[in-house]
Design a protein around this motif. Structure first.
Motif, mmCIF file in Angstrom:
data_model
loop_
_atom_site.group_PDB
_atom_site.id
_atom_site.type_symbol
_atom_site.label_atom_id
_atom_site.label_comp_id
_atom_site.label_asym_id
_atom_site.label_seq_id
_atom_site.Cartn_x
_atom_site.Cartn_y
_atom_site.Cartn_z
ATOM 1 N N THR A 120 0.840 -1.194 0.000
ATOM 2 C CA THR A 120 0.000 0.000 0.000
ATOM 3 C C THR A 120 0.876 1.244 0.000
ATOM 4 N N ALA A 121 0.242 2.392 -0.199
ATOM 5 C CA ALA A 121 0.985 3.656 -0.158
ATOM 6 C C ALA A 121 1.698 3.813 1.179
ATOM 7 N N ALA A 122 1.007 3.522 2.268
ATOM 8 C CA ALA A 122 1.608 3.660 3.593
ATOM 9 C C ALA A 122 2.779 2.701 3.763
ATOM 10 N N GLN A 123 2.632 1.480 3.280
ATOM 11 C CA GLN A 123 3.722 0.506 3.389
ATOM 12 C C GLN A 123 4.921 0.904 2.543
ATOM 13 N N ASN A 124 4.671 1.471 1.355
ATOM 14 C CA ASN A 124 5.765 1.970 0.530
ATOM 15 C C ASN A 124 6.506 3.100 1.220
ATOM 16 N N VAL A 125 5.760 3.987 1.849
ATOM 17 C CA VAL A 125 6.380 5.125 2.529
ATOM 18 C C VAL A 125 7.236 4.657 3.702
ATOM 19 N N THR A 139 2.439 7.868 13.107
ATOM 20 C CA THR A 139 2.350 9.313 12.884
ATOM 21 C C THR A 139 3.378 9.774 11.857
ATOM 22 N N GLN A 140 4.534 9.105 11.796
ATOM 23 C CA GLN A 140 5.548 9.455 10.799
ATOM 24 C C GLN A 140 5.020 9.215 9.387
ATOM 25 N N VAL A 141 4.469 8.046 9.173
ATOM 26 C CA VAL A 141 3.971 7.675 7.854
ATOM 27 C C VAL A 141 2.766 8.528 7.489
ATOM 28 N N GLU A 142 1.856 8.689 8.416
ATOM 29 C CA GLU A 142 0.672 9.519 8.154
ATOM 30 C C GLU A 142 1.074 10.955 7.850
ATOM 31 N N LEU A 150 -1.966 13.077 0.371
ATOM 32 C CA LEU A 150 -2.500 11.743 0.082
ATOM 33 C C LEU A 150 -2.851 10.962 1.341
ATOM 34 N N ALA A 151 -3.201 11.656 2.407
ATOM 35 C CA ALA A 151 -3.527 10.967 3.658
ATOM 36 C C ALA A 151 -4.661 9.967 3.472
ATOM 37 N N GLU A 152 -5.626 10.320 2.616
ATOM 38 C CA GLU A 152 -6.784 9.444 2.427
ATOM 39 C C GLU A 152 -6.489 8.269 1.507
ATOM 40 N N ARG A 153 -5.302 8.211 0.925
ATOM 41 C CA ARG A 153 -4.935 7.138 0.008
ATOM 42 C C ARG A 153 -3.944 6.151 0.633
ATOM 43 N N ALA A 154 -3.798 6.188 1.932
ATOM 44 C CA ALA A 154 -2.787 5.377 2.605
ATOM 45 C C ALA A 154 -2.945 3.888 2.324
ATOM 46 N N GLY A 155 -4.172 3.413 2.181
ATOM 47 C CA GLY A 155 -4.412 1.999 1.984
ATOM 48 C C GLY A 155 -4.461 1.556 0.540
ATOM 49 N N HIS A 156 -4.221 2.459 -0.403
ATOM 50 C CA HIS A 156 -4.280 2.132 -1.822
ATOM 51 C C HIS A 156 -2.931 1.627 -2.332
ATOM 52 N N ARG A 157 -2.983 0.669 -3.221
ATOM 53 C CA ARG A 157 -1.770 0.173 -3.871
ATOM 54 C C ARG A 157 -1.474 1.002 -5.120
ATOM 55 N N PRO A 158 -0.222 0.964 -5.627
ATOM 56 C CA PRO A 158 0.144 1.806 -6.773
ATOM 57 C C PRO A 158 -0.802 1.692 -7.963
ATOM 58 N N ALA A 159 -1.285 0.495 -8.273
ATOM 59 C CA ALA A 159 -2.166 0.316 -9.427
ATOM 60 C C ALA A 159 -3.480 1.063 -9.271
ATOM 61 N N GLU A 160 -3.808 1.437 -8.032
ATOM 62 C CA GLU A 160 -5.050 2.163 -7.761
ATOM 63 C C GLU A 160 -4.836 3.673 -7.734
ATOM 64 N N ALA A 172 6.741 11.264 -0.618
ATOM 65 C CA ALA A 172 6.494 10.999 0.802
ATOM 66 C C ALA A 172 7.489 9.987 1.352
ATOM 67 N N ARG A 173 7.786 8.956 0.551
ATOM 68 C CA ARG A 173 8.770 7.950 0.965
ATOM 69 C C ARG A 173 10.141 8.595 1.168
ATOM 70 N N ALA A 174 10.492 9.549 0.302
ATOM 71 C CA ALA A 174 11.772 10.246 0.433
ATOM 72 C C ALA A 174 11.805 11.153 1.651
ATOM 73 N N LEU A 175 10.637 11.637 2.074
ATOM 74 C CA LEU A 175 10.574 12.591 3.180
ATOM 75 C C LEU A 175 10.482 11.937 4.549
ATOM 76 N N VAL A 176 10.112 10.656 4.601
ATOM 77 C CA VAL A 176 9.773 10.044 5.881
ATOM 78 C C VAL A 176 10.955 10.007 6.838
#
Length: 260
Positions: A120-125, A139-142, A150-160, A172-176
């Motif tokens: 998911t987006a959150a897992q990638n981040v 809280t870091q990932v959020e 993209l807070a509301e897209r945390a559970g979406h996978r890249p294809a979505e 976001a992944r670069a910023l975490v």
């Protein structure tokens, strides 16, 4: 997400002193062997990036743009010269120490989003933290996803997600890890005009509102115009700089370089 217009700068903000340097490059030189020939990719590049600045690097094909970015970020080692990232010299570090420094102090965004499709987006981040054997705080990932809208897209996978949304997840992944410098190599190269505008607005916002330092390689004058400064390379050397760029002034300077 609200972006800033190209070339826009804020009024009334405290100036960052020149001594507050996020990245310091001194006399960088780098050569490659191509068959029987030696190609000089960098030929004595000296450059400073103040903290909280947004710098674009441009130049003709083969001018040394990506080599400069990779040496500055510790992804490649120059043959000579020095690199200091957030005051830490990169020369002489072991590969393990260099990997740790990159992980802690640098963030990376590339043309290919490089997201894991099964996550998911959150897992990638959270992936950079997990790879560093650090337990990511929710809280870091959020917070990183919220910073890119993209807070509301945390559970979406890249294809979505759209291409622009995927690149924002990559940001976001670069910023975490709260990097000192965010390195971006053609971050809009795979995006349409609308998505490109959104991603560049995001990078501009990170600089303006959060003091993030960004250095970006691009071939697009419209994209470069979002930066505070454009540094032009030609044959591995700095061929000029342009402050407060516009698409027109950047394109004009590039045309002169390519005709030289």
């Amino acid at each position: 997400m609200t972006g800033f217009p190209a070339g826009a700068h804020r009024e009334g903000m405290t100036a960052i002193p020149d001594t507050a340097t996020a990245l310091r490059l001194r006399d960088l030189r780098k050569e490659y062997r191509v068959g029987q020939q030696t190609v000089i990719a960098l030929d004595g590049v000296t450059l400073d990036l103040p903290r909280g600045s947004f710098t674009a690097v441009m130049g003709p094909s083969g001018s040394g743009k990506s080599t400069l970015l990779h040496c500055a970020a510790g992804l490649d080692r120059p043959d000579s010269g020095t690199v200091e990232l957030a005051g830490a010299p990169l020369g002489g570090l072991s590969e393990r120490a260099l990997t740790k420094l990159r992980r802690d102090r640098a963030g990376f965004v590339f043309q290919a989003f490089n997201l894991m499709p099964s996550l998911t987006a959150a897992q990638n981040v959270s992936l950079p933290l997990r790879l560093a054997h650090r337990r990511p705080a929710l809280t870091q990932v959020e917070g990183a996803l919220a910073a890119v809208g993209l807070a509301e897209r945390a559970g979406h996978r890249p294809a979505e997600l759209s291409g622009g949304q995927q690149q924002r997840v990559a940001v976001a992944r670069a910023l975490v890890t709260s990097p000192d410098v965010l390195f971006a190599d053609e971050p809009t190269g795979a995006l349409d005009t609308k998505s490109s505008h959104q991603v560049m607005g995001l990078l501009r916002q990170l600089v303006d509102e959060h003091g993030q330092t960004v250095v970006m390689v691009t071939h697009d004058p419209v994209v470069a115009a979002w930066a505070d400064r454009v540094v032009f390379l030609c044959d591995g050397r700095i061929a000029g700089q342009l402050y407060h760029p516009t698409p027109e002034t950047v394109a004009n300077r590039l045309a002169h370089l390519e005709d030289a």
